[in-house]
Motif scaffolding. Structure first.
Motif, PDB file in Angstrom:
ATOM      1  N   THR A 182       0.851  -1.186   0.000  1.00 26.85           N
ATOM      2  CA  THR A 182       0.000   0.000   0.000  1.00 26.85           C
ATOM      3  C   THR A 182       0.885   1.234   0.000  1.00 26.85           C
ATOM      4  OG1 THR A 182      -1.766  -1.112   1.235  1.00 26.85           O
ATOM      5  CG2 THR A 182      -1.746   1.297   1.276  1.00 26.85           C
ATOM      6  N   VAL A 184       0.671   5.366   0.534  1.00 22.43           N
ATOM      7  CA  VAL A 184      -0.230   6.330   1.159  1.00 22.43           C
ATOM      8  C   VAL A 184       0.204   7.742   0.795  1.00 22.43           C
ATOM      9  CG1 VAL A 184      -1.189   7.172   3.333  1.00 22.43           C
ATOM     10  CG2 VAL A 184      -0.635   4.734   3.066  1.00 22.43           C
ATOM     11  N   ARG A 232      -7.865   1.811   7.926  1.00 23.29           N
ATOM     12  CA  ARG A 232      -8.987   1.214   7.193  1.00 23.29           C
ATOM     13  C   ARG A 232      -8.552   0.790   5.800  1.00 23.29           C
ATOM     14  NH1 ARG A 232     -12.276   5.315   9.586  1.00 23.29           N
ATOM     15  NH2 ARG A 232     -12.357   6.440   7.610  1.00 23.29           N
ATOM     16  N   GLY A 233      -7.656   1.564   5.185  1.00 22.28           N
ATOM     17  CA  GLY A 233      -7.120   1.169   3.887  1.00 22.28           C
ATOM     18  C   GLY A 233      -6.304  -0.105   3.972  1.00 22.28           C
ATOM     19  N   ARG A 238      -6.168  -2.085   0.345  1.00 21.13           N
ATOM     20  CA  ARG A 238      -6.100  -1.110  -0.742  1.00 21.13           C
ATOM     21  C   ARG A 238      -4.656  -0.875  -1.179  1.00 21.13           C
ATOM     22  NH1 ARG A 238      -9.415   4.043   0.914  1.00 21.13           N
ATOM     23  NH2 ARG A 238      -8.587   4.707  -1.099  1.00 21.13           N
ATOM     24  N   VAL A 241      -3.874   4.776  -0.900  1.00 23.82           N
ATOM     25  CA  VAL A 241      -4.754   5.506   0.003  1.00 23.82           C
ATOM     26  C   VAL A 241      -4.398   6.986  -0.091  1.00 23.82           C
ATOM     27  CG1 VAL A 241      -5.492   5.842   2.390  1.00 23.82           C
ATOM     28  CG2 VAL A 241      -4.923   3.532   1.572  1.00 23.82           C
TER      29      VAL A 241
END
Length: 271
Positions: A182, A184, A232-233, A238, A241
């Motif tokens: 991920t 961010v 939450r990501g 995900r 994010v």
């Protein structure tokens, strides 16, 4: 991925987004190996997280020190026995235009914001592969300045664009494995990064500090809110994010006008 009962390694945990991430994960029952170069602030974060009932270890660490990073996985395993989540959050800022910044200062920022992240990933990738969990994850904190590049942020943007490219390539390489990646991109989160930025020598101090103060006024989102969005990501698996409405607008403008987005953003962002 689930976070309850997992073990997360988190750099830059002493303050700002890092501290907020530690507490958000602890509230979910995630055990923590917390790292930061500032031992006092690291201890404060660790104490707060431990009150939430999770196992916490503290590791004084400069991510620019190769030997220290290489020794960290063994220390984490000694306490926690496994690693399921790596969050590369440690970072610094550098004020001034490119021609004002000394080469040594530019390299200093790159060593921490990019090379430190890469060496942490290299050190912990084997442990993430060996995690007993069905899914493990690497989370790299870039910035909205890893999508758009404002004047006065040449070093910071260079590092954060590099984080973005590294993360995307690594994700493609790990496709088919249980390790996700991920990246961010936070927008204006209310941390002390602008106030603590290193300043170039030989430039009027007031000029750069005023520029940084104008930027700091845009840092409005509470770190706790940013951390909740990020966690939450992570839980949702995900790949990217984007944190904050300001970051989403900037990313959209860059997508629509990949060369000339600053003609619009430059009117909105002080520099």
């Amino acid at each position: 991925m689930k976070t309850d009962g997992q073990v997360a390694v988190l750099t830059g945990a002493g303050s700002g987004i890092g501290r907020a991430l530690a507490l958000a994960l602890a509230r979910r029952g995630c055990h923590l190996a917390l790292a930061d170069i500032k031992a006092a602030s690291l201890a404060e974060t660790a104490a707060e997280a431990a009150l939430l009932g999770v196992r916490v270890s503290q590791h004084a660490l400069d991510v620019a020190e190769r030997t220290a990073v290489a020794a960290l996985p063994a220390a984490v395993l000694d306490t926690h026995g496994q690693v399921d989540l790596l969050i590369n959050n440690a970072g610094v800022a550098l004020g001034g235009l490119f021609e004002q910044i000394a080469e040594a200062d530019f390299d200093w920022l790159m060593e921490i914001n990019f090379h430190g992240l890469v060496r942490m990933t290299r050190a912990f990738l084997p442990l993430l592969r060996d995690s007993p969990s069905a899914a493990s994850r690497i989370v790299n904190i870039s910035s909205i300045y890893g999508i758009v590049a404002p004047p006065g942020q040449s070093a910071y943007s260079a590092a954060k664009f590099a984080v973005r490219g590294f993360s995307n390539a690594l994700r493609h390489e790990l496709q088919g494995s249980k390790i996700g990646v991920t990246v961010v991109h936070p927008g204006g989160v209310a941390t002390a990064i602008a106030r603590s930025a290193r300043l170039p020598t030989g430039v009027p101090d007031g000029e750069i500090r005023e520029r940084l103060a104008r930027v700091e006024r845009l840092l409005r989102m509470p770190p706790a809110r940013a951390a909740e969005i990020i966690v939450r990501g992570i839980e949702g698996g995900r790949d990217r994010v984007i944190v904050g409405a300001d970051a989403r607008v900037a990313a959209l403008l860059e997508r629509l006008f990949p060369v000339h987005y600053w003609r619009v953003l430059g009117r909105l962002v002080p520099h």
